[in-house]
Design a protein around this motif. Structure first.
Motif, PDB file in Angstrom:
ATOM      1  N   MET A 108      13.875   2.843  42.941  1.00  0.00           N
ATOM      2  CA  MET A 108      13.133   2.496  44.144  1.00  0.00           C
ATOM      3  C   MET A 108      14.024   1.806  45.164  1.00  0.00           C
ATOM      4  N   GLU A 109      14.938   0.978  44.666  1.00  0.00           N
ATOM      5  CA  GLU A 109      15.777   0.199  45.576  1.00  0.00           C
ATOM      6  C   GLU A 109      16.563   1.109  46.529  1.00  0.00           C
TER       7      GLU A 109
ATOM      8  N   MET B  46       1.671   7.689  38.928  1.00  0.00           N
ATOM      9  CA  MET B  46       0.417   7.165  39.492  1.00  0.00           C
ATOM     10  C   MET B  46      -0.270   8.239  40.348  1.00  0.00           C
TER      11      MET B  46
ATOM     12  N   VAL C 185      -3.889   9.977  39.668  1.00  0.00           N
ATOM     13  CA  VAL C 185      -5.013   9.927  40.612  1.00  0.00           C
ATOM     14  C   VAL C 185      -5.544  11.333  40.876  1.00  0.00           C
TER      15      VAL C 185
ATOM     16  N   MET D  72      -7.527  12.443  37.916  1.00  0.00           N
ATOM     17  CA  MET D  72      -8.801  11.725  37.865  1.00  0.00           C
ATOM     18  C   MET D  72      -9.819  12.356  38.819  1.00  0.00           C
ATOM     19  N   ILE D  73      -9.385  12.573  40.056  1.00  0.00           N
ATOM     20  CA  ILE D  73     -10.289  13.174  41.041  1.00  0.00           C
ATOM     21  C   ILE D  73     -10.662  14.589  40.595  1.00  0.00           C
TER      22      ILE D  73
ATOM     23  N   VAL E  84     -10.988  15.705  37.539  1.00  0.00           N
ATOM     24  CA  VAL E  84     -12.004  15.646  36.483  1.00  0.00           C
ATOM     25  C   VAL E  84     -13.367  15.273  37.079  1.00  0.00           C
ATOM     26  N   VAL E  85     -13.354  14.351  38.065  1.00  0.00           N
ATOM     27  CA  VAL E  85     -14.616  13.964  38.713  1.00  0.00           C
ATOM     28  C   VAL E  85     -15.267  15.198  39.359  1.00  0.00           C
TER      29      VAL E  85
ATOM     30  N   VAL F 125     -16.622  17.557  36.631  1.00  0.00           N
ATOM     31  CA  VAL F 125     -17.877  17.065  36.040  1.00  0.00           C
ATOM     32  C   VAL F 125     -19.038  17.272  37.016  1.00  0.00           C
ATOM     33  N   THR F 126     -18.769  17.070  38.322  1.00  0.00           N
ATOM     34  CA  THR F 126     -19.825  17.302  39.319  1.00  0.00           C
ATOM     35  C   THR F 126     -20.295  18.753  39.268  1.00  0.00           C
TER      36      THR F 126
ATOM     37  N   LEU G 273     -20.373  20.667  36.779  1.00  0.00           N
ATOM     38  CA  LEU G 273     -21.210  20.974  35.609  1.00  0.00           C
ATOM     39  C   LEU G 273     -22.676  21.016  36.029  1.00  0.00           C
ATOM     40  N   ASP G 274     -22.995  20.309  37.097  1.00  0.00           N
ATOM     41  CA  ASP G 274     -24.345  20.397  37.648  1.00  0.00           C
ATOM     42  C   ASP G 274     -24.493  21.666  38.493  1.00  0.00           C
ATOM     43  N   TYR G 275     -23.632  21.825  39.491  1.00  0.00           N
ATOM     44  CA  TYR G 275     -23.843  22.916  40.457  1.00  0.00           C
ATOM     45  C   TYR G 275     -23.699  24.307  39.851  1.00  0.00           C
TER      46      TYR G 275
ATOM     47  N   PHE H  40     -24.297  25.277  36.796  1.00  0.00           N
ATOM     48  CA  PHE H  40     -25.263  25.605  35.740  1.00  0.00           C
ATOM     49  C   PHE H  40     -26.705  25.320  36.140  1.00  0.00           C
ATOM     50  N   ARG H  41     -26.914  25.055  37.422  1.00  0.00           N
ATOM     51  CA  ARG H  41     -28.268  24.739  37.859  1.00  0.00           C
ATOM     52  C   ARG H  41     -29.178  25.962  37.818  1.00  0.00           C
TER      53      ARG H  41
ATOM     54  N   TRP I  48      -7.828  -0.789  40.034  1.00  0.00           N
ATOM     55  CA  TRP I  48      -7.714   0.666  40.126  1.00  0.00           C
ATOM     56  C   TRP I  48      -9.055   1.287  40.494  1.00  0.00           C
TER      57      TRP I  48
ATOM     58  N   LEU J 185      -9.633   3.509  43.845  1.00  0.00           N
ATOM     59  CA  LEU J 185      -9.909   4.941  43.759  1.00  0.00           C
ATOM     60  C   LEU J 185     -11.366   5.305  44.021  1.00  0.00           C
TER      61      LEU J 185
ATOM     62  N   HIS K 137     -24.934  12.302  43.740  1.00  0.00           N
ATOM     63  CA  HIS K 137     -23.652  12.425  43.042  1.00  0.00           C
ATOM     64  C   HIS K 137     -22.607  11.527  43.697  1.00  0.00           C
TER      65      HIS K 137
ATOM     66  N   PHE L 222     -16.740   8.602  34.686  1.00  0.00           N
ATOM     67  CA  PHE L 222     -17.327   9.918  34.401  1.00  0.00           C
ATOM     68  C   PHE L 222     -18.755   9.858  33.869  1.00  0.00           C
TER      69      PHE L 222
ATOM     70  N   TRP M   6     -21.477   8.675  35.816  1.00  0.00           N
ATOM     71  CA  TRP M   6     -22.419   8.339  36.890  1.00  0.00           C
ATOM     72  C   TRP M   6     -23.743   9.115  36.804  1.00  0.00           C
TER      73      TRP M   6
ATOM     74  N   SER N 282     -28.552  20.161  36.443  1.00  0.00           N
ATOM     75  CA  SER N 282     -28.568  21.206  35.414  1.00  0.00           C
ATOM     76  C   SER N 282     -28.629  20.587  34.017  1.00  0.00           C
TER      77      SER N 282
ATOM     78  N   THR O 246     -26.815  21.406  31.539  1.00  0.00           N
ATOM     79  CA  THR O 246     -25.436  21.175  31.083  1.00  0.00           C
ATOM     80  C   THR O 246     -24.946  19.810  31.536  1.00  0.00           C
ATOM     81  N   ALA O 247     -25.245  19.478  32.792  1.00  0.00           N
ATOM     82  CA  ALA O 247     -24.817  18.178  33.315  1.00  0.00           C
ATOM     83  C   ALA O 247     -25.520  17.040  32.572  1.00  0.00           C
TER      84      ALA O 247
END
Lengths: 94, 529
Positions: A1-2, A72, A76, A79-80, A82-83, A86-87, A89-91, A93-94, B211, B215, B251, B303, B305, B315, B317-318
């Motif tokens: 970094m230096e 890092m 990040v 992480m986003i 995976v979020v 997971v969201t 998984l709703d849309y 399979f609705r 964190w 985030l 969501h 994860f 929420w 759904s 599944t969710a």
């Protein structure tokens, strides 16, 4: 970094990255003309992620910086990612 | 082993005379300790407001029908109670007050990494509060959506939503700046020899929290701007008539607001993890597991929420995925409880006020946690959703967890902060009154919820009357306890007996420096061996 702040990147590299970003912006617009069904959003996000990665790696000097910052940033993104997965998984399979 | 820092040659941070005088010496100070106290005074002032609103709600509910306010005023009251308690008090809570004050000291630093940014965080926090207050006194009446601002009602109500939403947005910036500051401070400013696994638990929990602040908070910021966009420009993100999806709002809101629960509870767990070993006179049991569980809670907490939305129409599944993930997050929380109990086991226990708070924290946190686990099961969740059972559950976690830990930390670090001892008899009296009031206030809500009493209604069926009387009396008792505690602390800060550097036999660096701490904490940066 230096030593990172003293790293000099040739203008040619910046111009190439700029060209790639403009090209990918064109692809992002063009791809909206194709009906990709359920993967429409995934493709848009993927293109945006690749563009962000170029900006982070070259313009924001992650490539030349301490490895910790890259870890890092990747963490990040994951992480986003995976979020969003997971969201959907709703849309999906609705 | 910690080498003993030399006795401080500087005046204490309370006595220091700098460029400014009077109140300017505080509100323009970049000293992390003064900024911590600025947050404390702001939070305690608004706690009085939020608690008063809560008491008014309980007085309304002491009997069926209208008691002291109309339905619309009740909607406004629970909205403001929620916004103030969540965004102004509990989210900044322990990190902003005790994190600011003790993080640099506990890791052997003279200040946080960016002291001016730290002061800016407080000013941004004040700006956010002012915006929320503007919502109360301007436009067509205060917001009435509940603190969750759910779409589509939030962009259709006549209530004055925009300043409240924008205020919450601005408060989020304060949280992000504090989180950023803490991450950099912990990475870059630990004392020589303080390797990651030698860092005390409280800074570890602040690290996990930071964190989340960094985030997750931008997501609520963007979401609230989207609500503003809906109200101002009728864009259609969440409006089905325009092709939008109201569940998308839920969501986005909970992607932030569930991790926010861990912003509230992780530092609380950190404070408890400091108090219990000190008063059991032992090292904390399973240090690495406590650290690991802290990071696991921060990570898995992102994860889960969807368990706030089991009746929204998601759904299947969710529902399945969120149910499993919710059960997973209970594991690291339970590890912590086992470690606290194991620390107490065969300890040489010294019963002092902070330990009373810590033990009652474990008790109420277990009830809150286990009732939360019940709601991880979809079948139970659907039954109790939006009932008083939920109100009981989250008050046991947010108030019973974070609130009890806050008061425990307040008494634990009181001698260090003000250099004076509190009156222990009054402190213990206040604690027992508060504890009895708390259980009487929120305990009956579990029963009322299971019987089917919905939340956010100002009226109810006669069959719920008994539980509500007990609950409202509990609120009065709890407020009485809070008054005893707060008056005792204010009085003791001014007139208490002088405190020695280490009144409890603590092990951390904060107990190696004078009480109150000198301006720059250490004459020489300590070396950890």
């Amino acid at each position: 970094m230096e030593n990172s702040s003293h790293h000099i990147v040739p203008y040619r590299v910046y111009l190439i990255i700029l060209a790639i970003l403009i090209l990918m912006t064109g692809i992002s617009v063009a791809v909206t003309q194709i009906d990709l069904g359920v993967i429409t959003i995934a493709v848009a996000l993927l293109l945006a992620t690749v563009k962000s990665a170029f900006v982070l790696i070259y313009f924001m000097h992650l490539k030349f910086d301490n490895r910790m910052f890259s870890i890092m940033a990747v963490g990040v993104f994951l992480m986003i990612g995976v979020v969003i997965f997971v969201t959907f998984l709703d849309y999906l399979f609705r | 082993m910690i080498s003993e820092p030399k006795h401080a040659s500087e005046p204490s941070y309370l006595e220091y005379k700098g460029k400014h005088k009077g109140i300017l010496a505080w509100i323009l100070s970049t000293d992390h300790k003064r900024i911590g106290l600025l947050y404390l005074y702001t939070i305690m002032s608004f706690f009085v407001v939020g608690a008063t609103l809560g008491l008014l709600m309980k007085l309304e509910l002491i009997a069926p029908g209208k008691t002291i306010m109309e339905a619309q005023m009740y909607n406004v009251t629970f909205t403001l109670h929620g916004i103030i308690m969540i965004f102004v008090i509990v989210i900044p809570g322990l990190p902003a007050v005790f994190g600011n004050f003790f993080l640099p000291i506990m890791i052997g630093a003279k200040d946080v990494a960016f002291p001016r940014l730290n002061l800016l965080s407080w000013w941004v926090y004040i700006a956010g509060i002012i915006l929320v207050l503007i919502a109360l006194f301007t436009g067509d009446g205060p917001p009435d959506t509940g603190w969750t601002f759910y779409a589509p009602y939030s962009f259709k109500t006549a209530g004055n939503m925009l300043p409240a939403v924008f205020g919450a947005f601005v408060l989020g910036f304060s949280s992000i700046l504090t989180g950023l500051n803490f991450i950099v401070t912990i990475h870059r400013m630990r004392a020589p020899g303080m390797r990651w696994l030698k860092m005390p638990i409280f800074p570890w929990t602040l690290y996990g929290t930071a964190w989340i602040q960094l985030l997750a908070t931008p997501i609520i910021g963007i979401t609230l701007l989207m609500v503003a966009g809906e109200r101002l420009f009728n864009i259609g993100f969440f409006d089905p008539a325009l092709g939008g999806d109201p569940i998308l709002y839920q969501h986005l809101f909970w992607i932030y607001s569930h991790p926010a629960v861990y912003i509230m509870i992780l530092p609380a767990m950190g404070a408890i993890s400091e108090i219990i070993p000190t008063f059991a006179r032992k090292e904390i049991f399973g240090y690495k597991f406590v650290v690991g569980s802290t990071l696991a809670i921060a990570f898995v907490g992102y994860f889960v929420w969807g368990h706030h939305m089991f009746t929204s129409g998601m759904s299947g599944t969710a529902l399945f995925a969120f149910s499993i993930l919710t059960f997973l997050v209970a594991i690291p929380s339970a590890i912590k409880v086992f470690n606290w109990i194991s620390t107490l086991y065969k300890g040489s226990i010294r019963m002092e006020t902070p330990l009373y708070w810590a033990l009652s924290f474990i008790f109420v946190f277990m009830i809150g946690g286990l009732s939360g686990l019940m709601q991880g099961a979809v079948a139970i969740n659907v039954h109790v959703h939006d009932t008083h059972f939920i109100v009981a559950h989250f008050h046991f976690i947010v108030f019973g967890g974070t609130g009890f830990a806050f008061f425990g930390a307040m008494h634990y670090w009181f001698p260090k902060i003000w250099g004076r001892m509190y009156d222990a008899a009054w402190a213990n009296t206040g604690w027992i009154i508060f504890f009895i009031g708390f259980l009487s206030l929120y305990g009956p809500m579990f029963y009322l919820g299971l019987q089917g009493m919905p939340r956010r209604y100002y009226d109810y069926d006669e069959s719920f009357h008994g539980g509500n009387i007990l609950s409202s009396l509990g609120a009065i008792i709890m407020i009485a306890g809070a008054m005893v505690i707060i008056v005792n602390l204010i009085r003791s800060a001014r007139k208490g007996a002088p405190a020695v550097a280490d009144p409890w036999g603590g092990r951390g660096l904060e107990w190696k420096i004078p009480s109150p701490p000198p301006l720059e904490n250490f004459d020489e940066i300590p070396v950890i061996k």
